[in-house]
Design a protein around this motif. Structure first.
Motif, PDB file in Angstrom:
ATOM      1  N   THR A  90      11.039  24.244  47.967  1.00  0.00           N
ATOM      2  CA  THR A  90       9.595  24.168  47.800  1.00  0.00           C
ATOM      3  C   THR A  90       9.242  22.866  47.090  1.00  0.00           C
ATOM      4  O   THR A  90      10.117  22.123  46.625  1.00  0.00           O
ATOM      5  CB  THR A  90       9.092  25.346  46.968  1.00  0.00           C
ATOM      6  N   ALA A  91       7.925  22.607  46.982  1.00  0.00           N
ATOM      7  CA  ALA A  91       7.495  21.387  46.286  1.00  0.00           C
ATOM      8  C   ALA A  91       7.932  21.404  44.831  1.00  0.00           C
ATOM      9  O   ALA A  91       8.323  20.372  44.272  1.00  0.00           O
ATOM     10  CB  ALA A  91       5.978  21.244  46.395  1.00  0.00           C
ATOM     11  N   ARG A  92       7.888  22.571  44.177  1.00  0.00           N
ATOM     12  CA  ARG A  92       8.318  22.640  42.787  1.00  0.00           C
ATOM     13  C   ARG A  92       9.799  22.335  42.663  1.00  0.00           C
ATOM     14  O   ARG A  92      10.236  21.643  41.742  1.00  0.00           O
ATOM     15  CB  ARG A  92       8.028  24.019  42.197  1.00  0.00           C
ATOM     16  N   GLU A  97       5.329  18.007  43.754  1.00  0.00           N
ATOM     17  CA  GLU A  97       4.045  18.676  43.601  1.00  0.00           C
ATOM     18  C   GLU A  97       2.910  17.651  43.645  1.00  0.00           C
ATOM     19  O   GLU A  97       2.975  16.601  43.026  1.00  0.00           O
ATOM     20  CB  GLU A  97       4.004  19.447  42.287  1.00  0.00           C
ATOM     21  N   GLU A 101      -4.318  22.398  42.391  1.00  0.00           N
ATOM     22  CA  GLU A 101      -3.394  23.460  41.983  1.00  0.00           C
ATOM     23  C   GLU A 101      -3.285  24.536  43.045  1.00  0.00           C
ATOM     24  O   GLU A 101      -2.185  24.966  43.401  1.00  0.00           O
ATOM     25  CB  GLU A 101      -3.863  24.060  40.656  1.00  0.00           C
ATOM     26  N   ARG A 104      -1.600  23.157  46.245  1.00  0.00           N
ATOM     27  CA  ARG A 104      -0.175  22.965  46.004  1.00  0.00           C
ATOM     28  C   ARG A 104       0.568  24.287  46.043  1.00  0.00           C
ATOM     29  O   ARG A 104       1.600  24.418  46.691  1.00  0.00           O
ATOM     30  CB  ARG A 104       0.016  22.305  44.626  1.00  0.00           C
ATOM     31  N   ARG A 105       0.010  25.305  45.331  1.00  0.00           N
ATOM     32  CA  ARG A 105       0.688  26.599  45.287  1.00  0.00           C
ATOM     33  C   ARG A 105       0.719  27.256  46.661  1.00  0.00           C
ATOM     34  O   ARG A 105       1.754  27.768  47.093  1.00  0.00           O
ATOM     35  CB  ARG A 105      -0.016  27.534  44.293  1.00  0.00           C
ATOM     36  N   GLY A 109       4.167  25.367  46.826  1.00  0.00           N
ATOM     37  CA  GLY A 109       4.362  24.568  45.631  1.00  0.00           C
ATOM     38  C   GLY A 109       5.121  25.271  44.540  1.00  0.00           C
ATOM     39  O   GLY A 109       5.531  24.636  43.561  1.00  0.00           O
ATOM     40  N   SER A 130       2.149  32.598  48.152  1.00  0.00           N
ATOM     41  CA  SER A 130       1.876  31.397  48.933  1.00  0.00           C
ATOM     42  C   SER A 130       2.215  31.636  50.401  1.00  0.00           C
ATOM     43  O   SER A 130       2.555  32.745  50.811  1.00  0.00           O
ATOM     44  CB  SER A 130       2.674  30.214  48.388  1.00  0.00           C
TER      45      SER A 130
END
Length: 449
Positions: A90-92, A97, A101, A104-105, A109, A130
């Motif tokens: 994932t982006a995280r 990120e 917010e 992204r989530r 994210g 998500s």
């Protein structure tokens, strides 16, 4: 092999999801031609995949929040061809990120650590906060998947595939409007229906069910009070009436039925019988604060009356059935029975099968120190009876400190496994998984319906 510290992972000072059977593993591993004890059925041609939290830095504040790691083992020709475990990137996870917010989530994210399925040729890793993350068949991450832009809310980690139509039914819930959205994607993966379900706010809605004509939702006092990201976003509200919502799949009025206060955990199945909807699921009295038991609700659509009862006094979770019976009466429910809790986690588990016709159950003992996870049923063929197939589960052997894929004959539940596949590293206790048939076998199976 894993470089985890056994001393740290077993320290009683660490929370249960970071030690013992739950402790994360550090490395992504690939191994081929795995050793097999017993005989693998040659009909098992495909990949068993299972998702679960595995924080890459070795820490997370809650079991739900660890980075997702999918473990897969590919079977073909009576052999275990390969094992892989891969983080869902994932982006995280990758540190990429960006954007608002919520955007992204929503677009992967955070984490993607709860379930993994196949639909319309795509492997999807899921978490209810998500959109799904698409994986390839060797478990590498492709990216966030939004069904061609048709899905713009989070997606449940527990979609249901209708065995009669091939449709994938799923939903999303969130702290802002629309609080609850019900989707249907056809067998080719195209969203053909999107419907807002009117509720006065979001509740913790981890799972749901479908019948041949309805979708069944559970509205509980575990109210969503903020978005995901800063701890568990739910608060129990005793004044909120617990309800079951019955939604016609083809469109029409939503009906709500009051039931005893409680929280739905995971559903086994739902079906229609003589004007009544029967829902079988795991229920607890409160969110994250009460033991889970197998429960049955009956909703009389004509009179509006509901009947509820606890089916057993054993602590169980992760109910599974033969997926060919989704939305129709089923005979067998397979659960994970949890025993001897210490510091919030079971120190022993076993598989148990409930039989609907007799109300009886049978335990599957695997031996001392054997800790199974959720099991998945794989039929021998598209036309075989409900107990003609195999059950697959990752099992940890504490005495040898190894993990195995255990294969049971569902028709002789309770007997010794027909095969055990030795895995090259320990598999942490995780959450949900699926059997993904080989591409040609999946095509033949669907064409036979």
């Amino acid at each position: 092999m894993s470089t985890e510290s056994k001393t740290d992972s077993r320290s009683p000072a660490r929370p249960f999801w970071l030690r013992g059977d739950f402790a994360p593993v550090a490395d992504e591993v690939t191994a081929h031609e795995l050793p097999v004890e017993g005989e693998l059925p040659r009909e098992l041609a495909g990949t068993y995949m299972r998702n679960g939290p595995n924080p890459k830095d070795g820490f997370s504040p809650h079991w739900w929040f660890g980075d997702g790691m999918v473990h897969g083992i590919h079977l073909a020709g009576g052999k275990a061809r390969w094992y892989r475990n891969r983080y869902v990137r994932t982006a995280r996870f990758t540190g990429a990120e960006a954007g608002s917010e919520r955007e992204r989530r929503l677009r992967g994210g955070g984490t993607s650590n709860t379930h993994v399925i196949e639909h319309a040729g795509r492997i999807l890793s899921m978490v209810e906060a998500s959109l799904p993350m698409q994986l390839d068949r060797e478990l590498s991450t492709v990216g966030a998947f939004d069904f061609g832009g048709a899905v713009d809310t989070p997606m449940t980690a527990h979609p249901k595939r209708c065995p009669l139509t091939g449709e994938l039914h799923f939903f999303g819930y969130q702290v802002v409007r629309p609080y609850l959205t019900y989707y249907i994607a056809d067998a080719r993966g195209r969203v053909i229906s999107k419907r807002e379900i009117e509720v006065d706010g979001a509740s913790y809605l981890h799972d749901f069910a479908i019948t041949e004509r309805y979708a069944v939702f559970f509205d509980s006092p575990a109210r969503m009070i903020r978005d995901w990201g800063a701890g568990i976003p739910f608060e129990w509200n005793d004044s909120h009436q617990t309800r079951i919502g019955v939604v016609p799949r083809a469109g029409g009025k939503v009906r709500w039925f009051d039931v005893e206060s409680g929280q739905l955990c995971h559903t086994a199945n739902a079906f229609e019988r003589a004007g009544t909807i029967v829902l079988e699921a795991v229920r607890s009295a409160r969110f994250e604060a009460a033991p889970p038991y197998l429960h049955r609700w009956e909703v009389d659509l004509e009179s509006g009356r509901t009947r509820e009862r606890q089916l057993d006094d054993r602590l169980v979770e992760f109910p599974r059935i033969d997926d060919r019976r989704v939305g129709r009466p089923h005979r067998y429910t397979y659960v994970l029975e949890m025993l001897d809790f210490v510091d919030g986690a079971p120190t022993k588990s076993l598989l148990r099968r409930y039989e609907a016709e007799t109300g009886t159950s049978l335990a599957q003992e695997l031996g001392p120190g054997q800790i199974p996870g959720e099991c998945v049923f794989v039929p021998k063929s598209a036309q075989s009876p409900e107990d003609s197939g195999w059950l697959l589960s990752f099992v940890r052997d504490r005495e040898r400190d190894i993990s195995e894929l255990v294969v049971l004959d569902a028709g002789h539940f309770g007997a010794a496994p027909v095969a055990r596949v030795r895995l090259p590293q320990r598999v942490p206790f995780g959450i949900h998984g699926s059997w993904v048939p080989a591409v040609d076998e999946a095509h033949r199976s669907w064409a036979a319906r």
